[in-house]
Design a protein around this motif. Structure first.
Motif, PDB file in Angstrom:
ATOM      1  N   VAL A 275      35.122  34.635  42.649  1.00  0.00           N
ATOM      2  CA  VAL A 275      36.256  33.570  42.308  1.00  0.00           C
ATOM      3  C   VAL A 275      35.678  32.386  41.793  1.00  0.00           C
ATOM      4  N   GLN A 276      35.954  32.009  40.641  1.00  0.00           N
ATOM      5  CA  GLN A 276      35.359  30.649  40.227  1.00  0.00           C
ATOM      6  C   GLN A 276      36.429  29.455  39.797  1.00  0.00           C
ATOM      7  N   VAL A 277      35.976  28.473  40.278  1.00  0.00           N
ATOM      8  CA  VAL A 277      37.023  27.246  40.148  1.00  0.00           C
ATOM      9  C   VAL A 277      36.396  26.354  39.205  1.00  0.00           C
ATOM     10  N   PRO A 278      36.696  26.240  38.039  1.00  0.00           N
ATOM     11  CA  PRO A 278      36.156  25.593  37.145  1.00  0.00           C
ATOM     12  C   PRO A 278      36.641  24.011  37.486  1.00  0.00           C
ATOM     13  N   GLN A 279      35.669  22.961  37.084  1.00  0.00           N
ATOM     14  CA  GLN A 279      36.205  21.428  37.358  1.00  0.00           C
ATOM     15  C   GLN A 279      36.713  20.858  35.975  1.00  0.00           C
ATOM     16  N   ILE A 280      37.717  21.937  35.379  1.00  0.00           N
ATOM     17  CA  ILE A 280      38.367  21.423  34.090  1.00  0.00           C
ATOM     18  C   ILE A 280      39.755  21.488  34.359  1.00  0.00           C
ATOM     19  N   SER A 281      40.680  20.918  33.702  1.00  0.00           N
ATOM     20  CA  SER A 281      42.024  20.741  34.209  1.00  0.00           C
ATOM     21  C   SER A 281      42.831  21.972  33.562  1.00  0.00           C
ATOM     22  N   GLU A 282      42.233  22.336  32.320  1.00  0.00           N
ATOM     23  CA  GLU A 282      42.896  23.748  31.667  1.00  0.00           C
ATOM     24  C   GLU A 282      42.890  24.969  32.629  1.00  0.00           C
ATOM     25  N   ILE A 283      41.981  25.126  33.471  1.00  0.00           N
ATOM     26  CA  ILE A 283      41.868  26.589  33.939  1.00  0.00           C
ATOM     27  C   ILE A 283      41.828  26.069  35.755  1.00  0.00           C
ATOM     28  N   ASP A 284      42.677  27.063  36.337  1.00  0.00           N
ATOM     29  CA  ASP A 284      42.673  26.807  37.808  1.00  0.00           C
ATOM     30  C   ASP A 284      41.617  27.660  38.369  1.00  0.00           C
ATOM     31  N   TYR A 285      41.582  29.008  38.128  1.00  0.00           N
ATOM     32  CA  TYR A 285      40.673  29.813  38.685  1.00  0.00           C
ATOM     33  C   TYR A 285      40.247  30.813  37.807  1.00  0.00           C
ATOM     34  N   VAL A 286      39.256  31.563  37.843  1.00  0.00           N
ATOM     35  CA  VAL A 286      38.841  32.948  37.073  1.00  0.00           C
ATOM     36  C   VAL A 286      38.332  33.890  38.346  1.00  0.00           C
ATOM     37  N   LEU A 287      39.123  34.957  38.310  1.00  0.00           N
ATOM     38  CA  LEU A 287      38.641  36.298  39.273  1.00  0.00           C
ATOM     39  C   LEU A 287      38.033  37.351  38.332  1.00  0.00           C
ATOM     40  N   ASP A 288      37.042  37.913  38.925  1.00  0.00           N
ATOM     41  CA  ASP A 288      36.333  38.690  38.376  1.00  0.00           C
ATOM     42  C   ASP A 288      35.937  39.698  39.613  1.00  0.00           C
ATOM     43  N   SER A 289      36.591  41.102  39.496  1.00  0.00           N
ATOM     44  CA  SER A 289      36.647  41.812  40.831  1.00  0.00           C
ATOM     45  C   SER A 289      36.230  43.141  40.333  1.00  0.00           C
ATOM     46  N   GLU A 290      35.886  44.316  41.300  1.00  0.00           N
ATOM     47  CA  GLU A 290      35.841  45.525  41.103  1.00  0.00           C
ATOM     48  C   GLU A 290      35.983  46.316  42.761  1.00  0.00           C
ATOM     49  N   PHE A 291      36.456  47.438  42.716  1.00  0.00           N
ATOM     50  CA  PHE A 291      36.611  48.164  43.870  1.00  0.00           C
ATOM     51  C   PHE A 291      36.271  49.542  43.637  1.00  0.00           C
ATOM     52  N   GLY A 292      35.235  50.432  44.164  1.00  0.00           N
ATOM     53  CA  GLY A 292      35.323  51.728  43.742  1.00  0.00           C
ATOM     54  C   GLY A 292      34.932  52.745  45.062  1.00  0.00           C
ATOM     55  N   LEU A 293      34.943  53.909  44.580  1.00  0.00           N
ATOM     56  CA  LEU A 293      34.543  55.041  45.695  1.00  0.00           C
ATOM     57  C   LEU A 293      33.247  56.022  44.932  1.00  0.00           C
ATOM     58  N   ARG A 294      32.581  56.217  45.431  1.00  0.00           N
ATOM     59  CA  ARG A 294      31.365  57.257  44.744  1.00  0.00           C
ATOM     60  C   ARG A 294      31.354  58.692  45.663  1.00  0.00           C
ATOM     61  N   TYR A 295      31.332  59.711  45.208  1.00  0.00           N
ATOM     62  CA  TYR A 295      31.150  60.715  45.782  1.00  0.00           C
ATOM     63  C   TYR A 295      29.694  61.213  45.558  1.00  0.00           C
ATOM     64  N   ARG A 296      28.891  61.320  46.461  1.00  0.00           N
ATOM     65  CA  ARG A 296      27.515  61.825  46.573  1.00  0.00           C
ATOM     66  C   ARG A 296      27.105  63.286  46.439  1.00  0.00           C
ATOM     67  N   ILE A 297      26.857  63.651  45.096  1.00  0.00           N
ATOM     68  CA  ILE A 297      27.032  65.262  44.928  1.00  0.00           C
ATOM     69  C   ILE A 297      25.592  65.933  45.821  1.00  0.00           C
ATOM     70  N   ASN A 298      24.499  65.103  45.291  1.00  0.00           N
ATOM     71  CA  ASN A 298      23.294  65.315  46.076  1.00  0.00           C
ATOM     72  C   ASN A 298      22.451  64.080  46.241  1.00  0.00           C
ATOM     73  N   GLY A 299      21.102  64.186  46.314  1.00  0.00           N
ATOM     74  CA  GLY A 299      20.395  62.842  46.640  1.00  0.00           C
ATOM     75  C   GLY A 299      20.335  61.726  45.338  1.00  0.00           C
ATOM     76  N   TRP A 300      20.788  62.365  44.367  1.00  0.00           N
ATOM     77  CA  TRP A 300      20.797  61.079  43.298  1.00  0.00           C
ATOM     78  C   TRP A 300      22.132  61.289  42.313  1.00  0.00           C
ATOM     79  N   ALA A 301      22.742  62.452  42.171  1.00  0.00           N
ATOM     80  CA  ALA A 301      23.894  62.541  41.680  1.00  0.00           C
ATOM     81  C   ALA A 301      25.232  62.069  42.101  1.00  0.00           C
ATOM     82  N   ARG A 302      26.096  61.154  41.321  1.00  0.00           N
ATOM     83  CA  ARG A 302      27.097  60.606  41.841  1.00  0.00           C
ATOM     84  C   ARG A 302      28.470  60.908  40.932  1.00  0.00           C
ATOM     85  N   LEU A 303      29.594  61.024  41.507  1.00  0.00           N
ATOM     86  CA  LEU A 303      30.852  60.855  40.705  1.00  0.00           C
ATOM     87  C   LEU A 303      31.418  59.548  41.295  1.00  0.00           C
ATOM     88  N   SER A 304      32.029  58.764  40.128  1.00  0.00           N
ATOM     89  CA  SER A 304      32.667  57.462  40.688  1.00  0.00           C
ATOM     90  C   SER A 304      34.006  57.160  40.272  1.00  0.00           C
TER      91      SER A 304
END
Length: 332
Positions: A275-304
């Motif tokens: 969450v970013q709060v710029p010090q300019i009047s035109e913008i209140d805040y900017v949100l950049d987010s991600e939420f994920g789930l991975r399934y580990r098929i084996n030691g290196w392969a993933r489904l996401s």
């Protein structure tokens, strides 16, 4: 002298298998390998003959290991164990200066401790998503996301980025990439300071190029084989470039980084957000987010499976951009 050396070698070879972690199962089988962790009723054991295997905790009769572990028992706080020794059916002897026999059923979690100063740890993920639509319009979209981190002693290097391209009926409609490098310096087991540099390029947005430099403190709540949780605050300087001119401003930001393994390392949930709060009047805040789930098929392969939410609030209005991504990837 030769006979003595040969006898020493034979004695070492005979005792070498005893140095491995050993599990005795309820059905009489015995397994050897390296205990990775216990969580969610599953014990992850790394073996030479079958890779990493998951074993139901209730199917284990007893076990032994010489490696130190952090153990969480039912109704008690976490405690350190220097070693574990087999102690009869359904029991194990815990050594930590003193000796105590405890039932296996009372142990809910076992995780190898990570010391503050380590030689080197390298981990990362790379996920890809491809979407081809062949309806009235021909749309091709692909996205590549990845992150990697290297820890050495009190230093941690984190590199993350993504690349997105989309075309509709042969014409480009999306073409952007971003890259961020973070350098952390730990002063204690939990507190660190982070310096960041980020670049973004987007050929189809009003702001075509963006650069930022940030510095601020961070706090690591925990970091183990089960995952990690970090909180970071920063003071940043942004530089935006567009056809209508350039804009420089300062901003305050709040960021978290969370990862947790479930079901004996088979599933992984993770979340990153800033969450970013710029010090300019035109913008209140900017949100950049991600939420994920991975399934580990084996030691290196993933489904996401990934959900992204980007949001901007300014001038009394809020604009949101949501993405749902299903893809495959690799992890290490």
């Amino acid at each position: 002298m030769l006979l003595r050396s040969l006898f020493t070698l034979l004695a070492y070879l005979a005792c070498a298998p005893l140095l491995a972690d050993t599990l005795w199962l309820n059905n009489g089988d015995r397994l050897t390998g390296e205990i990775i962790l216990l969580d969610g009723g599953k014990l992850a054991l790394k073996t030479k003959y079958a890779g990493q295997v998951l074993i139901n905790w209730k199917d284990i009769d007893t076990l032994r290991t010489d490696k130190p572990l952090l153990i969480k028992r039912e109704g008690l706080d976490s405690q350190h164990s220097q070693s574990l020794e087999a102690a009869g059916k359904g029991m194990v002897r815990l050594h930590n200066g003193t000796s105590e026999i405890v039932p296996l059923a009372s142990i809910r979690q076992m995780v190898p401790p990570r010391p503050m100063l380590r030689d080197r740890i390298w981990e990362g993920n790379l996920d890809a998503k491809l979407d081809l639509e062949r309806n009235e319009n021909k749309t091709d979209e692909w996205k590549l996301k990845g992150d990697t981190r290297v820890e050495h002693g009190r230093w941690r290097h984190v590199l993350s980025g993504e690349l997105e391209k989309e075309s509709k009926n042969g014409a480009r409609t999306e073409d952007n990439w971003e890259m961020e490098y973070d350098l952390d310096r730990f002063f204690t087991e939990h507190w660190f300071v982070r310096g960041s540099h980020e670049r973004q390029v987007d050929d189809f947005q009003f702001v075509e190029r963006q650069r930022s430099y940030g510095l601020g403190p961070g706090y690591r709540f925990w970091d183990s084989e089960l995952g990690r949780f970090d909180l970071i605050t920063q003071f940043s300087r942004f530089q935006l470039e567009s056809d209508d001119g350039d804009l420089d401003f300062n901003a305050y930001s709040f960021e978290w980084d969370f990862k947790r393994l479930l079901s004996g390392t088979r599933f992984e949930i993770y979340s990153k957000a800033q969450v970013q709060v710029p010090q300019i009047s035109e913008i209140d805040y900017v949100l950049d987010s991600e939420f994920g789930l991975r399934y580990r098929i084996n030691g290196w392969a993933r489904l996401s499976l990934l959900y992204e939410l980007d949001q901007l609030r300014g001038l009394g209005q809020t604009s949101s951009d949501r993405h749902y991504l299903l893809g495959v990837g690799i992890g290490w």
